[in-house]
Structures are given as C-alpha cells and as structure tokens.
Design a protein around this motif. Structure first.
Motif, PDB file in Angstrom:
ATOM      1  N   ALA A  60       0.836  -1.205   0.000  1.00 17.84           N
ATOM      2  CA  ALA A  60       0.000   0.000   0.000  1.00 17.84           C
ATOM      3  C   ALA A  60       0.872   1.256   0.000  1.00 17.84           C
ATOM      4  CB  ALA A  60      -0.935  -0.012   1.204  1.00 17.84           C
ATOM      5  N   MET A  61       1.950   1.240   0.769  1.00 20.55           N
ATOM      6  CA  MET A  61       2.865   2.378   0.818  1.00 20.55           C
ATOM      7  C   MET A  61       3.534   2.613  -0.531  1.00 20.55           C
ATOM      8  SD  MET A  61       4.596   1.485   4.497  1.00 20.55           S
ATOM      9  CE  MET A  61       5.881   2.741   4.415  1.00 20.55           C
ATOM     10  N   MET A  62       3.927   1.537  -1.185  1.00 26.10           N
ATOM     11  CA  MET A  62       4.532   1.664  -2.520  1.00 26.10           C
ATOM     12  C   MET A  62       3.579   2.379  -3.481  1.00 26.10           C
ATOM     13  SD  MET A  62       6.302  -2.081  -3.054  1.00 26.10           S
ATOM     14  CE  MET A  62       6.769  -1.758  -4.775  1.00 26.10           C
ATOM     15  N   PHE A  63       2.318   1.997  -3.419  1.00 29.17           N
ATOM     16  CA  PHE A  63       1.333   2.659  -4.281  1.00 29.17           C
ATOM     17  C   PHE A  63       1.252   4.145  -3.947  1.00 29.17           C
ATOM     18  CE2 PHE A  63      -2.982   4.227  -5.046  1.00 29.17           C
ATOM     19  CZ  PHE A  63      -3.040   4.054  -6.422  1.00 29.17           C
ATOM     20  N   GLY A  64       1.259   4.475  -2.667  1.00 27.16           N
ATOM     21  CA  GLY A  64       1.213   5.869  -2.263  1.00 27.16           C
ATOM     22  C   GLY A  64       2.355   6.684  -2.845  1.00 27.16           C
ATOM     23  N   HIS A  65       3.562   6.124  -2.819  1.00 23.67           N
ATOM     24  CA  HIS A  65       4.714   6.828  -3.397  1.00 23.67           C
ATOM     25  C   HIS A  65       4.575   6.972  -4.911  1.00 23.67           C
ATOM     26  CE1 HIS A  65       6.687   7.020   0.413  1.00 23.67           C
ATOM     27  NE2 HIS A  65       6.879   5.720   0.514  1.00 23.67           N
ATOM     28  N   ALA A  66       4.013   5.961  -5.572  1.00 26.04           N
ATOM     29  CA  ALA A  66       3.878   5.991  -7.032  1.00 26.04           C
ATOM     30  C   ALA A  66       2.927   7.089  -7.501  1.00 26.04           C
ATOM     31  CB  ALA A  66       3.402   4.634  -7.552  1.00 26.04           C
ATOM     32  N   TYR A  91     -19.155  -7.654  10.005  1.00 25.69           N
ATOM     33  CA  TYR A  91     -18.487  -6.365   9.793  1.00 25.69           C
ATOM     34  C   TYR A  91     -17.218  -6.617   8.973  1.00 25.69           C
ATOM     35  CZ  TYR A  91     -15.405  -7.833  13.639  1.00 25.69           C
ATOM     36  OH  TYR A  91     -14.535  -8.529  14.428  1.00 25.69           O
ATOM     37  N   GLN A  92     -16.728  -5.552   8.359  1.00 27.24           N
ATOM     38  CA  GLN A  92     -15.493  -5.617   7.574  1.00 27.24           C
ATOM     39  C   GLN A  92     -14.448  -4.744   8.266  1.00 27.24           C
ATOM     40  OE1 GLN A  92     -15.518  -3.307   3.948  1.00 27.24           O
ATOM     41  NE2 GLN A  92     -14.273  -4.807   2.845  1.00 27.24           N
ATOM     42  N   ILE A  93     -13.234  -5.250   8.393  1.00 23.44           N
ATOM     43  CA  ILE A  93     -12.156  -4.412   8.920  1.00 23.44           C
ATOM     44  C   ILE A  93     -11.614  -3.578   7.765  1.00 23.44           C
ATOM     45  CG2 ILE A  93      -9.909  -4.350  10.056  1.00 23.44           C
ATOM     46  CD1 ILE A  93     -10.551  -7.004  11.361  1.00 23.44           C
ATOM     47  N   SER A  94     -11.706  -2.265   7.918  1.00 24.35           N
ATOM     48  CA  SER A  94     -11.323  -1.330   6.862  1.00 24.35           C
ATOM     49  C   SER A  94     -10.639  -0.123   7.513  1.00 24.35           C
ATOM     50  CB  SER A  94     -12.578  -0.918   6.075  1.00 24.35           C
ATOM     51  OG  SER A  94     -12.261  -0.046   5.018  1.00 24.35           O
ATOM     52  N   GLN A  95     -10.424   0.927   6.745  1.00 23.00           N
ATOM     53  CA  GLN A  95      -9.877   2.174   7.286  1.00 23.00           C
ATOM     54  C   GLN A  95     -10.827   3.307   6.923  1.00 23.00           C
ATOM     55  OE1 GLN A  95      -5.787   2.102   5.593  1.00 23.00           O
ATOM     56  NE2 GLN A  95      -5.106   1.916   7.716  1.00 23.00           N
ATOM     57  N   PHE A  96     -11.093   4.179   7.864  1.00 20.98           N
ATOM     58  CA  PHE A  96     -12.046   5.260   7.615  1.00 20.98           C
ATOM     59  C   PHE A  96     -11.430   6.630   7.889  1.00 20.98           C
ATOM     60  CE2 PHE A  96     -15.867   7.771   9.080  1.00 20.98           C
ATOM     61  CZ  PHE A  96     -16.371   7.975   7.801  1.00 20.98           C
ATOM     62  N   GLU A  97     -11.170   6.945   9.175  1.00 22.44           N
ATOM     63  CA  GLU A  97     -10.717   8.308   9.498  1.00 22.44           C
ATOM     64  C   GLU A  97      -9.301   8.591   9.007  1.00 22.44           C
ATOM     65  OE1 GLU A  97     -13.240   7.823  13.540  1.00 22.44           O
ATOM     66  OE2 GLU A  97     -11.628   6.576  12.769  1.00 22.44           O
ATOM     67  N   ILE A  98      -8.384   7.662   9.231  1.00 25.09           N
ATOM     68  CA  ILE A  98      -6.988   7.900   8.832  1.00 25.09           C
ATOM     69  C   ILE A  98      -6.530   6.754   7.936  1.00 25.09           C
ATOM     70  CG2 ILE A  98      -4.660   8.442   9.610  1.00 25.09           C
ATOM     71  CD1 ILE A  98      -5.807   9.047  12.378  1.00 25.09           C
ATOM     72  N   PRO A  99      -6.680   6.884   6.625  1.00 22.33           N
ATOM     73  CA  PRO A  99      -6.212   5.843   5.710  1.00 22.33           C
ATOM     74  C   PRO A  99      -4.691   5.885   5.591  1.00 22.33           C
ATOM     75  CG  PRO A  99      -6.996   7.708   4.455  1.00 22.33           C
ATOM     76  CD  PRO A  99      -7.258   8.029   5.909  1.00 22.33           C
ATOM     77  N   ILE A 100      -4.110   4.821   5.099  1.00 24.32           N
ATOM     78  CA  ILE A 100      -2.649   4.792   4.986  1.00 24.32           C
ATOM     79  C   ILE A 100      -2.146   5.733   3.894  1.00 24.32           C
ATOM     80  CG2 ILE A 100      -2.618   2.776   3.431  1.00 24.32           C
ATOM     81  CD1 ILE A 100      -0.073   1.913   5.120  1.00 24.32           C
ATOM     82  N   VAL A 101      -2.956   5.960   2.838  1.00 23.93           N
ATOM     83  CA  VAL A 101      -2.549   6.821   1.717  1.00 23.93           C
ATOM     84  C   VAL A 101      -3.633   7.867   1.476  1.00 23.93           C
ATOM     85  CG1 VAL A 101      -2.124   6.891  -0.786  1.00 23.93           C
ATOM     86  CG2 VAL A 101      -1.161   5.033   0.592  1.00 23.93           C
ATOM     87  N   GLU A 102      -3.215   9.117   1.253  1.00 20.53           N
ATOM     88  CA  GLU A 102      -4.184  10.196   1.063  1.00 20.53           C
ATOM     89  C   GLU A 102      -3.604  11.278   0.149  1.00 20.53           C
ATOM     90  OE1 GLU A 102      -7.566  11.921   4.113  1.00 20.53           O
ATOM     91  OE2 GLU A 102      -5.500  11.748   4.828  1.00 20.53           O
ATOM     92  N   ARG A 122      -7.928   9.025  -1.606  1.00 21.22           N
ATOM     93  CA  ARG A 122      -7.369   8.143  -0.595  1.00 21.22           C
ATOM     94  C   ARG A 122      -7.185   6.739  -1.164  1.00 21.22           C
ATOM     95  NH1 ARG A 122     -10.873   8.049   4.217  1.00 21.22           N
ATOM     96  NH2 ARG A 122     -10.618   5.818   4.502  1.00 21.22           N
ATOM     97  N   ALA A 123      -6.335   5.977  -0.520  1.00 25.57           N
ATOM     98  CA  ALA A 123      -6.227   4.541  -0.783  1.00 25.57           C
ATOM     99  C   ALA A 123      -6.076   3.880   0.579  1.00 25.57           C
ATOM    100  CB  ALA A 123      -5.031   4.236  -1.671  1.00 25.57           C
ATOM    101  N   HIS A 124      -6.998   2.996   0.911  1.00 26.24           N
ATOM    102  CA  HIS A 124      -6.950   2.388   2.237  1.00 26.24           C
ATOM    103  C   HIS A 124      -6.990   0.866   2.160  1.00 26.24           C
ATOM    104  CE1 HIS A 124     -11.342   3.059   1.508  1.00 26.24           C
ATOM    105  NE2 HIS A 124     -11.416   1.822   1.978  1.00 26.24           N
TER     106      HIS A 124
END
Length: 477
Positions: A60-66, A91-102, A122-124
């Motif tokens: 996910a971080m690699m995508f953020g840099h790209a 329920y699904q475990i996801s990211q809402f308030e603070i995604p890893i990529v924004e 965003r990308a979470h």
C-alpha cells in the motif's frame, strides 16, 4: 447531452498479491476447492484475533509513493458494519478516518499527447468478503476469498466522460502492475471498479444525486455502463422526473441488455456505524519499512519520457509500449540484445502485437525479445528483406527454431552478390531497350519499373538496396 456536464468518480478495489490474507495465515488463492483456505480469524469465530500482514502495508505504501500521495506514518483500522451472507463476522475491517494513503494523483493521457490530472482522495487497506454462488433456488458461500487484502483506491470526481474514466482505469491498472503489487486480473476479480455517476447543467457548480454502478470488471463494460447511466439521468431531467427516477442507489450493469438496473439503496458512511477496530492497534510505520517502500520501479510516465528522450521514439509509440508492463519489458530486452530501439518499436507495435491471439500476452509469445533482435539484425545486414522478415515471424509463431534456421528453411536469404544481381539487371535492360532509351531521355519514373522487373526475375531474393545501387550505375553508364 451538450447541455449537461457529467461528473464521474471511481472506487477501485485492487487485490494485493500477498501470499497470505491480511489478518491471518491462510493462503490467498483463486479457483481452489471451496472453503479450504479458512481459519477462525477469517471465519469470524468468537475469540479469534486478527494480526496485520506487514507485506500488505508495504505494498500500500509503494502505491502511495507511485501516485505522489501522503503516506501517513500513523493510520487506524475501523469496523465497517453491514450484514451480507459472505461476510462472516457481520463487519469488515477497513480504514475510515486515517487511511494509509491520502491526497495523490495520476495523469491520464489523450491521443493528441495532452494530459489531465485526476486527483486520488485516498487509498486504504481492508479485507475482502467471500463469494456467493447461486445455484437454482439456493445460494452457496465460498469463504476462501474472505480476508484477502484489498487496497481500495478512491478518486476525486474529476472525470467528465466515460472515455476519461477508462483512461484513468487503464493508467491505474498499469501502475499497480508496474509496481508488482497485484496481477490486476479483471476476469478473476483482482481489479474491480465501482463507478459513481451524476450529471448537472453546464455552468452549475452544484453536485446532484450520485448513482453507484457496482462491480464492473472490464473496460468495455465500464464504458457501456457509464454511457447508459448518463443517458438515463439526462432523459429523466429533460422529462421533468429527475427527482423521482434518479436517487442515491446502487445499480448493476447487465452486459446482455447494455443497461443498468436497480440493486439496492446506497448507504451513507453513517449507516455503516464505523468505529475503531478494538482488536488492532494503530499502524505506526517504522523507518526501515518506510525506506523499503520508497524503492519503487520506474513508472509508466517516467519510462515513456525516457523512451522519447533517450531512444528517440515517437510519443505515440512510447505510449503504446509503456501502457503494459510486459510490453515495456519485452521492448527493453530486445534493445539490450542489440536491436535499434526505433526498429524494435516499429516491429513490436505493427507486427508482433497483432499476431498475439486469444488473450496471449507478450510474456507467452513464441518469439522472444532475443529472437526479434536477431530477426532485425538479419534485416540490417541484408540477409533478408522486410517482407521476408514478416514471413519468418509468421513461421516462428507456429514452429520452434531460431531465426537463421527459419530463413534457410523458407529460402528467404537475399542475393547480395554483385555479379549475380548484375546478370539479372543486364537481362532486364536488354529485354526493355526501348524503356532504357526513354529513361535516359528524361523519363526517370521508369526507374521503379526496372527495380520491379529485377526483383521479379530474382523471385524476390535480390537485395533491394544492391539492386538500386547497381541499377543506377548501369543506367548511368
């Protein structure tokens, strides 16, 4: 349609190609026997605790840099609550308030060489659900896919046509494949798209009712679905029934009928009752992982610019070659094998890609980059003509063997011996003495006639460059 503006935003689910699921040790798989890759964690059994997959975070971080986005050093997982048969926990475990990529972006390319910036909100990270299979009057659930790591990539509503949406998706598809974080196979569901479509009168800045079209898995279907939905909404507006026929909902696309149809009402984020996932600590990135994730390969835009600047390729050729990671890899390997970049580009685009059949990729092509380089070398040294090289290419697509063996077997080796070619030239000139006289009296267009006659006499085996050179010398004598 000219009186309206189309507003399109896309949500893309990319399945990350980790060996195990995002919160457990079960293998990720496709088309295995149903329900064999499951455990208490991905089955949602009471007391089972999730453990985050480090590799999913790195990808996910690699995508953020790209996409030149902000990669948050601290992000949080949330529970997204909804009931569906293939979601065993409820329920699904996801990211809402603070995604890893924004706050990233990518550039889409147009045929005239221009580009447009498309924002990526965003990308979470999140876990995938299982899969429902419907048989007759009952349904079955396969939970092999439950817990597979997904990267959900949410664009800004910056696209204004189906064409722009498809160009964005193709660029995004190329980026994740260049990064090697997903195979992005649309048929297998590794790259799935939800399209959000609305319209508004031109000049109006207000955003009107957004309709979601769910789970589209081909570029062609995406284009068709958007086209139909835009027409449906405009027709409702012009008929004065927009508020009655267009509301916030999720629709499905029927490719047989070429139309969208209502599936269910679309939820707002409040309906999912997000709250922090109590079984997972916040994700805090360490320096080692941050540095590791910065090491990304050359992206399509940078590669295209290099091909134009260093290799002298045309913009169009560079764009075609860099659109797919396999095509770019093939091109570079052929150049490394000694072939001239511009010749590789010409033969790759005009000849090789057209010979691929039935979804075959370049990585499966029977003519390897080294074989193509060897073929181009035989054209350059005059062993065969360009026309003969196409015959060799056809032969190698159907038969094993190297380039020189194919040339010998097909009898395509050019005659470059001066004496043999001069003998054919003299024979042609003797048989056409009247035309020789006309040529020497100024009718220079006849030169092509003489070349054609010599090539005919040689049954196409004479080296055209030699024929031209020697013929000019004879006719000038």
């Amino acid at each position: 349609m000219s009186a309206f503006e189309v507003i399109i935003g896309l949500e893309v689910h990319v399945q990350l190609n980790t060996k195990t699921k995002i919160f457990c040790n079960c293998a990720t798989s496709f088309a295995d026997v149903q329900n064999i890759h499951t455990c208490p964690v991905c089955l949602g059994l009471p007391g089972a605790l999730p453990v985050l997959n480090r590799e999913a975070v790195r990808k996910a971080m690699m995508f953020g840099h790209a996409i030149e986005a902000t990669v948050h050093r601290k992000s949080v997982f949330n529970r997204k609550n909804y009931f569906y048969p293939d979601l065993p926990k409820g329920y699904q475990i996801s990211q809402f308030e603070i995604p890893i990529v924004e706050n990233g972006h990518l550039m889409i390319d147009f045929d005239d060489g221009s580009q447009k910036r498309i924002g990526i909100t965003r990308a979470h990270l999140e876990e995938d659900a299982g899969k429902n299979m419907h048989e007759g009057d009952h349904s079955l659930v396969d939970l092999n896919r439950a817990g597979t790591p997904l990267l959900e990539i949410v664009s800004e509503p910056d696209m204004r046509s189906a064409d722009e949406a498809v160009r964005y998706l193709k660029k995004l598809h190329a980026i994740v494949r260049y990064l090697g974080i997903s195979d992005a196979n649309m048929q297998e569901g590794s790259f799935r798209c939800d399209v959000n479509v609305s319209i508004r009168p031109k000049g109006d800045e207000k955003l009107y009712t957004r309709v979601e079209i769910k789970n589209l898995n081909s570029f062609r279907f995406i284009q068709q679905a958007i086209g139909y939905e835009v027409e449906r909404q405009i027709e409702a507006w012009e008929d004065g029934v927009y508020g009655e026929e267009v509301w916030q909902e999720t629709r499905l696309f029927d490719p047989q009928k070429g139309e969208t149809r209502s599936m269910r009402g679309k939820e707002d984020s409040a309906d999912y009752r997000y709250f922090p996932e109590p079984d997972l600590l916040p994700v805090v990135l360490d320096e080692a992982l941050i540095e590791e994730a910065r090491k990304i390969p050359e992206m399509p835009d940078a590669k295209r610019a290099r091909y134009v600047g260093d290799f002298g390729l045309r913009e169009y050729d560079a764009a075609v070659i860099t659109a797919e990671v396999e095509t770019a890899a093939y091109f570079e390997e052929a150049v490394e094998a000694g072939a001239k970049p511009q010749e590789v580009a010409k033969w790759l685009i005009n000849e090789l890609l057209g010979r691929l059949k039935g979804g075959m990729g370049l990585d499966e092509a029977p003519v390897s980059p080294k074989k193509l380089a060897a073929l181009l070398a035989r054209i350059a040294d005059g062993t065969i003509s360009g026309k003969g090289a196409k015959e060799v290419l056809d032969y190698l697509f159907e038969n094993d063997g190297d380039v020189d063996e194919a040339i010998e077997k097909l009898g395509l080796k050019q005659v470059s011996d001066d004496g043999a070619i001069l003998a054919m030239i003299d024979e042609v000139l003797s048989a056409n003495a009247d035309k020789v006289e006309e040529y020497r009296n100024g009718k220079e267009k006849l030169f092509g006639f003489f070349v054609g006659q010599v090539m005919k006499a040689s049954k196409g085996s004479a080296n055209p460059a030699k024929v031209n050179q020697l013929l000019k010398e004879r006719l000038g004598a």
